[in-house]
Design an enzyme around this catalytic site. Structure first.
Site, short mmCIF file in Angstrom:
data_model
loop_
_atom_site.label_atom_id
_atom_site.label_comp_id
_atom_site.label_asym_id
_atom_site.label_seq_id
_atom_site.Cartn_x
_atom_site.Cartn_y
_atom_site.Cartn_z
N HIS A 1 61.13 38.70 -27.61
CA HIS A 1 62.35 37.97 -27.26
C HIS A 1 61.96 36.69 -26.55
CE1 HIS A 1 66.32 37.11 -25.64
NE2 HIS A 1 66.77 37.88 -26.61
N ASP B 1 67.81 44.96 -30.95
CA ASP B 1 67.98 45.30 -32.36
C ASP B 1 67.03 46.36 -32.86
OD1 ASP B 1 70.18 43.78 -32.86
OD2 ASP B 1 69.01 41.95 -33.16
N1 CMC Z 1 55.57 40.71 -33.99
C1 CMC Z 1 54.34 40.19 -33.86
N2 CMC Z 1 54.01 39.13 -33.10
C2 CMC Z 1 55.03 38.54 -32.45
C3 CMC Z 1 56.35 39.00 -32.51
C4 CMC Z 1 56.61 40.13 -33.33
N3 CMC Z 1 57.85 40.61 -33.44
N4 CMC Z 1 57.16 38.21 -31.75
C5 CMC Z 1 56.37 37.27 -31.22
N5 CMC Z 1 55.07 37.47 -31.62
C6 CMC Z 1 53.89 36.70 -31.20
C7 CMC Z 1 53.84 35.34 -31.89
O1 CMC Z 1 53.10 35.42 -33.10
C8 CMC Z 1 53.17 34.50 -30.84
O2 CMC Z 1 51.79 34.80 -30.86
P1 CMC Z 1 50.69 33.64 -30.50
O3 CMC Z 1 50.95 33.27 -29.07
O4 CMC Z 1 49.36 34.30 -30.72
O5 CMC Z 1 50.97 32.52 -31.46
C9 CMC Z 1 53.73 35.04 -29.53
O6 CMC Z 1 54.06 36.41 -29.81
C10 CMC Z 1 54.98 34.31 -29.04
O7 CMC Z 1 55.94 34.31 -30.08
P2 CMC Z 1 56.92 33.12 -30.41
O8 CMC Z 1 57.30 33.18 -31.85
O9 CMC Z 1 56.34 31.83 -29.91
O10 CMC Z 1 58.15 33.49 -29.48
P3 CMC Z 1 59.63 32.95 -29.61
O11 CMC Z 1 60.20 33.02 -28.27
O12 CMC Z 1 59.65 31.61 -30.30
O13 CMC Z 1 60.34 33.98 -30.61
C11 CMC Z 1 61.49 35.88 -31.41
C12 CMC Z 1 61.13 35.04 -30.19
C13 CMC Z 1 62.55 36.91 -31.02
C14 CMC Z 1 62.08 34.99 -32.50
C15 CMC Z 1 60.20 36.60 -31.92
O14 CMC Z 1 59.69 37.46 -30.92
C16 CMC Z 1 60.45 37.35 -33.21
O15 CMC Z 1 60.35 36.76 -34.29
N6 CMC Z 1 60.75 38.68 -33.14
C17 CMC Z 1 61.09 39.46 -34.30
C18 CMC Z 1 62.54 39.19 -34.70
C19 CMC Z 1 63.53 39.86 -33.78
O16 CMC Z 1 63.40 41.04 -33.45
N7 CMC Z 1 64.56 39.11 -33.39
C20 CMC Z 1 65.68 39.65 -32.55
C21 CMC Z 1 65.74 39.02 -31.21
S1 CMC Z 1 66.84 39.90 -30.09
C22 CMC Z 1 68.41 39.76 -30.77
C23 CMC Z 1 68.89 38.38 -30.95
O17 CMC Z 1 68.64 37.52 -30.13
O18 CMC Z 1 69.59 38.14 -31.91
#
Ligand code: CMC
Length: 432
Positions: free
Chosen positions: A308, A367
């Site tokens: 998140h 989720d």
């Molecule tokens: N699985 C594997 N690696 C992950 C995941 C994941 N679900 N989420 C983040 N990472 C890694 C990412 O690859 C990055 O690694 P590195 O630093 O080595 O490059 C690090 O963690 C930080 O991730 P980010 O993408 O920069 O973080 P963000 O804040 O931009 O993204 C997020 C947040 C929710 C989009 C992301 O964690 C994600 O894609 N999660 C899966 C989708 C999900 O479950 N979304 C629902 C969110 S809660 C409900 C809502 O808000 O609607």
């Protein structure tokens, strides 16, 4: 407060600029850069808004490090345990919990708006039978602005309030109708003798020839999910609603924009993606393989329902949904998806003990478990994000109302760092 400003020094010319600090009632302070470009000629750069407060708001507070979520100051755990969804909707919309009379009045008002205009059925019928419910929701909610000319003056607070009531009341009806369309069953009119969550289940599962009475625990579970999803401060879809609304667009168009933004798998679409992922994993023996895939930087696969932007601790909503999964699967005999729940528990256990997830502070989010609850209620996967939209409509419209009553509201207009070609002359086609 000791020092109410921060100093920005431009190392190129040694000039110093004082920037004011803005404080909230909770959470980190913010450097007010609103006059930076005017005074200094510099922009700030923050793709993805990692460190940008886009507005002031008094609705919802999140402390991502502590895993804390408050609606108007009330902890989500207390609301989830004790409140009804419409009580929470009132709280978000009006700022305080209602007393008995106020709640009864609010329930009556919302109930009087639950039907949709008969002509909306023509819109629904125009969709292909296998249209995704989110496509239908987006289109039909946007079209509501064509039906309610009597209350679309966005500068009139009473009109804004009526639109908010209409949206909160009609979203379940439209979402259930989208489902009925997809299975070829007749649309069910709302039964206004039922509570909000029960009415929604009724419109989904009753047919003109089969009586349907929602199981009490199913109603409780849906009421819970609606509360947990009702608001989450300036997430992507809420920010979309605010940005659309900042130009003076009508509330129905703004909520349709929010629905579009919610649809993506990084946001509300994650609940559907989690179930797809669990079904793809199929068996606990495959869990390590999928955890490895999620860690592989050359593989786009991510563990859906994990991570998140704000929570760097267990999402408090995930803890509540996890508990509800246990309760549902224990108490409703006919819940078919317990193998998926076992798989989810094992996946969580392995991921939470893995260095990759620990280092990045990736925990299950709301989720991760919500889809398991929805499928235990018999709601198909393609409807999950639409369910989220029904709940979040309350948050979206509350933010829109807050923004519209803010005298400092102005159109949202970010800038950019331009990296395209510098100015050049047009060449006639024969010379290119
Ligand atoms: N699985 C594997 N690696 C992950 C995941 C994941 N679900 N989420 C983040 N990472 C890694 C990412 O690859 C990055 O690694 P590195 O630093 O080595 O490059 C690090 O963690 C930080 O991730 P980010 O993408 O920069 O973080 P963000 O804040 O931009 O993204 C997020 C947040 C929710 C989009 C992301 O964690 C994600 O894609 N999660 C899966 C989708 C999900 O479950 N979304 C629902 C969110 S809660 C409900 C809502 O808000 O609607």
């Amino acid at each position: 407060m000791a020092n109410e400003t921060v100093t920005l020094t431009n190392n190129a010319d040694g000039e110093c600029y004082e920037l004011a600090l803005r404080h909230g009632s909770l959470g980190p302070s913010a450097i007010d850069i609103s006059s930076l470009y005017h005074d200094v000629g510099l922009l700030t750069f923050d793709p993805g808004f990692m460190a940008t407060a886009s507005c002031t708001s008094a609705i919802t507070y999140i402390d991502g490090d502590r895993g804390l979520l408050l609606y108007r100051g009330y902890p989500i755990e207390q609301l989830a345990a004790k409140a009804s969804f419409l009580e929470v909707a009132y709280l978000l919309l009006y700022g305080d919990l209602p007393n008995e009379t106020a709640l009864a009045d609010f329930e009556r008002v919302i109930t009087t708006h639950t039907m949709m205009n008969e002509n909306l059925k023509n819109f629904l019928n125009g969709f292909h039978y296998d249209a995704h419910p989110m496509a239908i929701l987006c289109g039909v909610v946007g079209s509501l602005s064509a039906f309610y000319h009597d209350s679309i003056d966005i500068n009139d607070p009473r009109h804004r309030e009526i639109s908010a009531h209409r949206l909160i009341a009609k979203l379940p009806t439209i979402a259930a109708a989208a489902y009925k369309h997809s299975v070829g069953e007749p649309i069910m009119y709302p039964d206004n003798s039922l509570r909000y969550a029960a009415n929604f289940l009724y419109m989904m599962f009753a047919t003109p020839c089969i009586a349907y009475k929602p199981h009490l625990l199913a109603e409780k579970a849906l009421n819970l999910l609606l509360i947990l999803h009702a608001d989450h401060e300036q997430n992507a879809s809420t920010s979309t609603v605010r940005l659309a609304g900042s130009s003076g667009a009508n509330p129905f168009a703004c909520i349709a924009a929010g629905i579009a933004s919610l649809w993506g798998p990084a946001h509300g679409g994650a609940n559907e993606a989690v179930l797809d992922m669990l079904m793809e994993i199929g068996d606990v023996v495959n869990v390590p393989k999928f955890v490895d895939k999620a860690k592989d930087k050359d593989d786009p696969f991510r563990l859906m329902g994990f991570g998140h932007r704000v929570y760097k601790n267990y999402d408090p909503r995930a803890r509540i949904t996890r508990e509800m999964c246990h309760q549902l699967l224990d108490e409703i005999p006919d819940t078919r998806d317990s193998p998926l729940f076992e798989l989810a528990l094992r996946l969580e256990e392995i991921a939470l003990s893995d260095e990759y997830f620990i280092e990045r502070r990736l925990y299950p989010n709301v989720d991760f478990y919500s889809g398991i609850i929805y499928s235990a209620l018999g709601i198909p996967c393609t409807m999950f994000t639409a369910m989220f939209a029904v709940a979040r409509t309350v948050g979206w419209i509350t933010h829109w109302m807050e923004m519209m009553s803010d005298p400092n509201n102005r159109i949202g207009r970010p800038r950019q760092i331009y990296q395209g070609p510098v100015a050049r002359d047009y060449l006639p086609i024969s010379k290119r």
